[in-house]
Design an enzyme around this catalytic site. Structure first.
Site, PDB file in Angstrom:
ATOM      1  N   HIS A   1      -7.436  -5.966   0.013  1.00  0.00           N
ATOM      2  CA  HIS A   1      -6.246  -5.159   0.272  1.00  0.00           C
ATOM      3  C   HIS A   1      -5.580  -5.611   1.570  1.00  0.00           C
ATOM      4  O   HIS A   1      -6.243  -5.766   2.593  1.00  0.00           O
ATOM      5  CB  HIS A   1      -6.666  -3.696   0.381  1.00  0.00           C
ATOM      6  CG  HIS A   1      -5.543  -2.709   0.393  1.00  0.00           C
ATOM      7  ND1 HIS A   1      -4.767  -2.441  -0.711  1.00  0.00           N
ATOM      8  CD2 HIS A   1      -5.068  -1.897   1.383  1.00  0.00           C
ATOM      9  CE1 HIS A   1      -3.875  -1.509  -0.415  1.00  0.00           C
ATOM     10  NE2 HIS A   1      -4.033  -1.168   0.856  1.00  0.00           N
TER      11      HIS A   1
ATOM     12  N   GLU B   1      -9.223  -5.613  -4.016  1.00  0.00           N
ATOM     13  CA  GLU B   1      -8.625  -4.599  -3.140  1.00  0.00           C
ATOM     14  C   GLU B   1      -9.665  -3.848  -2.301  1.00  0.00           C
ATOM     15  O   GLU B   1      -9.524  -3.695  -1.094  1.00  0.00           O
ATOM     16  CB  GLU B   1      -7.857  -3.561  -3.982  1.00  0.00           C
ATOM     17  CG  GLU B   1      -6.688  -4.100  -4.783  1.00  0.00           C
ATOM     18  CD  GLU B   1      -5.406  -4.151  -3.991  1.00  0.00           C
ATOM     19  OE1 GLU B   1      -5.414  -3.824  -2.794  1.00  0.00           O
ATOM     20  OE2 GLU B   1      -4.384  -4.543  -4.585  1.00  0.00           O
TER      21      GLU B   1
ATOM     22  N   SER C   1       0.837  -1.197   0.000  1.00  0.00           N
ATOM     23  CA  SER C   1       0.000   0.000   0.000  1.00  0.00           C
ATOM     24  C   SER C   1       0.880   1.258   0.000  1.00  0.00           C
ATOM     25  O   SER C   1       1.684   1.450  -0.902  1.00  0.00           O
ATOM     26  CB  SER C   1      -0.970  -0.042   1.185  1.00  0.00           C
ATOM     27  OG  SER C   1      -1.989   0.911   1.047  1.00  0.00           O
TER      28      SER C   1
END
Length: 522
Positions: free
Chosen positions: A429, A328, A207
């Protein structure tokens, strides 16, 4: 001549590692001791590993607010390195945040190395705003044991303390990135004392951590400090432009009631006062949330956008792995707004237009997805489209630019989904973090410890370790993983049975390739 230099370098590295091992043996009763350029530190042993926490790599940044970091002052005696250091001030639940936050952690095998070990430096996520290197999800113990490597995690300045572009402080917009450069210099100068090879350093980040790595790839001061790069669901195509960065500073100054000509007063305000003002602002360009703070095109430490108009030439020789997860936004959006799981068809187009961050008709997107995937529910379409349009898109662009440059780029996609909550989260995610670190049962992991999770984790760990050693993720047992090309778009799909696939989700990729992608915060 070069072979003689290489031999001398190797001998020095092995000698340093041997001295460190001897020190660890002599100090076994009280903990291993390593000598750094600033002084000696003492850690502890755990399951055949030496663990050091909270090693200071920079001086107190509270005294250098909005300024570049500086190395720590040398100390005498032995400093205990058994507790994590403070994280940068931030919203959330990080314990004991402080502006004095330049600390890192090292985990390494205790046994003397047969040769200097590859080094993996993990840079945490949190969108330049939150996080630290002390999460149990990032515990490097399993990687060290499986791959005979050294793992480093790091804290650095975040949000306005790391990226407020303040008049009179020309490096303030990238202070947090300069912290990371200083940490990598620490690794270069000190990691041999822990058995690591400063000539074989892999950056790994998820990320925001991946975005920081992409930014480092374009920073001249970071050149030569790392030799491989792995980004997981984190890209940085463009930095904040100088005009937008200045506009965000104006909003914060207005909230504080300080005119621009007195902007330097922010260097003396209480930390909590700055935080309160930041939390109460609204970003003038994004239109929601506190003003964005991230890397700035300041023409000093960052003189070009990270991946615009092309892949950064200075890092063309750095092998790169670029990955994302199939779903995600099931956690990125769905965790914060559970109502998205119950969205209906009438509400879907407008909601997509608010979340996609690209200029495309919501009605058109819904129609295309219903044509392509007639069995999808409204929630399925919402999460698939927001993943493809705003979270996966930048990874595609970076892979394309690396391929156009002729530089190695190994693309992956995690398809295996979490079994938690009946499979509600899919391959969301951050699911790849515990799979890569082998921290399947750590707090915050959604993988569980079932047979399938262990199998996917083993595959991803082995690929990471192979890549860290050689710049090539292939190892016996993995389907041949070819670099990404514009002709075929080869992508490793990690699943219970992993496979190499050409252009997975190609129809979704083509749909969103119709419109320009603008990185949020630019």
């Amino acid at each position: 001549m070069s072979s003689r230099v290489d031999l001398q370098r190797r001998s020095l590295l092995l000698a340093g590692a041997a001295l460190a091992a001897c020190s660890a043996t002599r100090a076994a009763a009280s903990g291993p001791v390593a000598r750094t350029t600033a002084g000696r530190v003492r850690g502890f042993t755990e399951g055949g590993l030496q663990v050091f926490r909270g090693i200071r790599y920079g001086s107190d940044t509270a005294a250098r607010r909005f300024m570049p970091p500086a190395p720590p002052a040398a100390w005498r005696g032995i400093v205990e390195a058994r507790q994590f250091g403070a994280a940068s001030p931030q919203p959330g639940t990080e314990p004991n945040p402080s502006e004095d936050c330049l600390f890192l952690n090292v985990v390494a095998p205790l046994a003397p190395p047969k040769q200097p070990r590859p080094v993996i430096v993990y840079i945490h996520g949190g969108a330049y705003s939150s996080g630290s290197g002390s999460s149990p999800l990032y515990d490097g113990a399993n990687l060290c044991r499986r791959g005979d490597v050294v793992v480093v995690t790091v804290n650095h300045r975040l949000n306005l303390f790391g990226h407020l572009c303040l008049p009179g402080f020309p490096d303030s917009g990238n202070a947090g990135m300069l912290d990371l450069v200083l940490a990598l210099r620490w690794v270069r100068d000190n990691i041999a004392a822990f058995g690591g090879d400063p000539g074989c350093v892999t950056l790994l980040g998820q990320s925001g951590g991946g975005a920081k790595i992409a930014t480092l790839m374009a920073m001249p001061t970071a050149a030569g400090l790392f030799h491989r790069a792995i980004t997981m669901s984190g890209q940085q195509l463009t930095a904040s432009g100088p005009l937008h960065a200045a506009g965000r500073t104006r909003v914060l100054l207005e909230k504080l009631g300080i005119p621009p000509e007195r902007a330097a007063e922010l260097a003396q305000l209480p930390m909590t006062e700055l935080q309160r003002a930041h939390a109460a602002t609204v970003d003038p360009y994004i239109g929601h949330g506190p003003v964005y703070m991230g890397p700035v095109l300041d023409e000093r430490s960052l003189t070009r956008h990270p991946f615009y108009p092309d892949a950064p030439p200075q890092s063309a020789g750095v092998p790169m792995m670029i990955g994302n997860t199939h779903d995600e936004t099931r956690s990125l959006i769905g965790r914060g707004d559970p109502s998205t799981f119950a969205i209906d068809w009438p509400a879907l187009p407008a909601r997509l237009e608010a979340e996609l961050r690209v200029d495309i008709s919501g009605d058109f997107v819904v129609a295309e997805y219903r044509r392509l995937y007639p069995h999808y529910s409204p929630a399925d379409v919402f999460f698939a489209a927001t993943t493809a349009g705003r979270s996966w898109r930048a990874a595609i662009v970076e892979s394309e630019l690396r391929a156009a440059q002729g530089s190695p780029a190994f693309a992956y996609q995690l398809d295996w989904g979490s079994p938690a909550d009946g499979g509600k989260w899919g391959a969301s995610h951050a699911l790849d973090i515990p799979l890569v670190f082998g921290t399947l049962t750590a707090a915050g992991s959604l993988t569980g410890d079932g047979e399938d999770a262990r199998r996917v984790s083993h595959t991803m760990q082995q690929a990471l370790l192979a890549f860290a050693r050689s710049g090539d993720p292939n190892y016996p047992g993995l389907p041949g993983w070819e670099p990404y090309s514009l002709a075929r778009r080869q992508t490793m799909v990690f699943d219970v049975k992993s496979r190499l696939e050409d252009d997975p989700r190609g129809a979704q990729r083509r749909l969103f390739a119709k419109v320009p992608f603008i990185q949020q915060g630019s």
